[in-house]
Design a protein around this motif. Structure first.
Motif, PDB file in Angstrom:
ATOM      1  N   VAL A   1       0.723  -1.188  -0.216  1.00  0.00           N
ATOM      2  CA  VAL A   1       0.054  -0.144   0.055  1.00  0.00           C
ATOM      3  C   VAL A   1       0.815   1.089   0.101  1.00  0.00           C
ATOM      4  CG1 VAL A   1      -1.739   1.419   1.253  1.00  0.00           C
ATOM      5  CG2 VAL A   1      -2.008  -1.196   1.391  1.00  0.00           C
ATOM      6  N   ASP A   2       0.575   2.083  -0.929  1.00  0.00           N
ATOM      7  CA  ASP A   2       1.328   3.564  -1.139  1.00  0.00           C
ATOM      8  C   ASP A   2       0.576   4.528  -1.940  1.00  0.00           C
ATOM      9  OD1 ASP A   2       4.455   4.342  -0.352  1.00  0.00           O
ATOM     10  OD2 ASP A   2       3.608   5.323  -2.013  1.00  0.00           O
ATOM     11  N   PRO A   3       0.629   5.578  -1.587  1.00  0.00           N
ATOM     12  CA  PRO A   3      -0.023   6.575  -2.650  1.00  0.00           C
ATOM     13  C   PRO A   3       0.569   7.112  -3.947  1.00  0.00           C
ATOM     14  CG  PRO A   3       0.874   7.742  -0.671  1.00  0.00           C
ATOM     15  CD  PRO A   3       1.037   6.273  -0.365  1.00  0.00           C
ATOM     16  N   GLU A   4       1.995   6.657  -3.691  1.00  0.00           N
ATOM     17  CA  GLU A   4       2.997   6.961  -4.932  1.00  0.00           C
ATOM     18  C   GLU A   4       2.985   6.006  -6.249  1.00  0.00           C
ATOM     19  OE1 GLU A   4       4.984   8.506  -7.779  1.00  0.00           O
ATOM     20  OE2 GLU A   4       4.631  10.094  -5.923  1.00  0.00           O
TER      21      GLU A   4
ATOM     22  N   VAL B   1      -0.676  -4.257  -5.528  1.00  0.00           N
ATOM     23  CA  VAL B   1      -0.372  -3.149  -4.540  1.00  0.00           C
ATOM     24  C   VAL B   1      -1.735  -2.230  -4.795  1.00  0.00           C
ATOM     25  CG1 VAL B   1       2.089  -3.147  -4.738  1.00  0.00           C
ATOM     26  CG2 VAL B   1       0.547  -2.028  -6.775  1.00  0.00           C
ATOM     27  N   LEU B   2      -1.918  -1.510  -3.530  1.00  0.00           N
ATOM     28  CA  LEU B   2      -3.111  -0.645  -3.540  1.00  0.00           C
ATOM     29  C   LEU B   2      -2.754   0.731  -3.333  1.00  0.00           C
ATOM     30  CD1 LEU B   2      -5.412  -2.888  -1.234  1.00  0.00           C
ATOM     31  CD2 LEU B   2      -5.283  -2.917  -3.685  1.00  0.00           C
ATOM     32  N   ASP B   3      -3.572   1.644  -4.019  1.00  0.00           N
ATOM     33  CA  ASP B   3      -3.220   3.122  -3.700  1.00  0.00           C
ATOM     34  C   ASP B   3      -3.690   3.456  -2.439  1.00  0.00           C
ATOM     35  OD1 ASP B   3      -3.071   5.923  -3.636  1.00  0.00           O
ATOM     36  OD2 ASP B   3      -4.167   5.993  -5.899  1.00  0.00           O
ATOM     37  N   GLY B   4      -2.782   4.137  -1.589  1.00  0.00           N
ATOM     38  CA  GLY B   4      -2.769   4.508  -0.243  1.00  0.00           C
ATOM     39  C   GLY B   4      -4.038   5.541  -0.155  1.00  0.00           C
TER      40      GLY B   4
END
Length: 253
Positions: A107-110, A125-128
């Motif tokens: 999980v991370d917004p970048e 992977v998921l958008d934070g």
């Protein structure tokens, strides 16, 4: 040699068992952003001849914090590991999870970090910034939650997600520095689920050989390094790192 961050007295029980990072009588230590530095001999880990300087440099803050937590958590191929925060330390956790054979969800917004985590071995992977991250994670674990979670961001919301997403008898590692606080309710967060919490700062010196084996046997470890600069371009190196579009950035004298 690989130089350890910080210092230690070399005499106390922590230092003698390899946990020098927790030494309470540390002598002065010096920055590593220099061509030369002075450090205690027992903190110099011999670098095997078959491992390059670049990969050897990962036996530091790139791999060691998550390594200590995941080793103590007993991560195995049967686990589903949630990694929140996919900066250099979080990407190291992804590499360790993939090397172990665990299923890894990041999980991370970048977007850059998410893409690199997939390259290293994350299954998903998921958008934070997504609204219902917990729901997405529960959907992917048949409602049970993950068996292991590790936060490498220091963000209280991410740490909270780790506690909420882990299932019964789950293990949670906290690696990211957080001096702001985190709201925890012992009964639902720990007692009623039988959750164990691990805090980790750095690895035990006696585990260096295991990390060298990882570097030998996991070709994707090289993806933990995204940029290399000479020491006289140090500002450019820091600008690249803080752009959040980088993994580990190396400086070479």
């Amino acid at each position: 040699v690989v130089l350890s961050p910080s210092s230690g007295c070399g005499k106390c029980s922590h230092c003698r068992r390899g946990d020098y990072i927790y030494c309470r009588n540390k002598p002065p230590s010096y920055t590593h952003f220099a061509e030369y530095l002075k450090i205690q001999e027992f903190l110099c880990i011999p670098l095997p001849d078959d491992i390059s300087y670049d990969l050897g440099a990962l036996v530091g803050c790139a791999l060691c914090p998550a390594f200590d937590a995941l080793m103590r958590m007993g991560l195995s191929p049967y686990d589903t590991l949630l990694v929140t925060g996919l900066g250099p330390v979080g990407l190291g956790a992804v590499a360790l999870g993939a090397f172990t054979g665990a299923r890894v969800i990041g999980v991370d917004p970048e977007p850059w970090h998410r893409d690199r985590a997939l390259q290293i071995g994350a299954e998903e992977v998921l958008d934070g910034n997504e609204a219902d991250l917990l729901g997405r994670i529960l959907d992917r674990t048949y409602g049970k939650g993950v068996s292991c979670a590790i936060d490498c961001s220091g963000n209280p919301q991410a740490e909270r997600l780790c506690l909420d997403a882990v299932g019964v008898r789950g293990r949670v590692g906290i690696v990211g520095e957080n001096h702001r606080g985190l709201q925890v309710v012992p009964s639902p967060d720990f007692i009623r689920k039988g959750v164990t919490l691990y805090g980790a700062w750095h690895f035990n010196l006696n585990d260096a050989a295991k990390l060298f084996d990882l570097l030998r046997r996991f070709p994707k470890a090289e993806l933990l390094i995204s940029h290399t600069f000479p020491l006289d371009r140090v500002q450019e190196a820091f600008d690249t790192f803080t752009s959040r579009k980088a993994a580990k950035v190396l400086l070479k004298p």
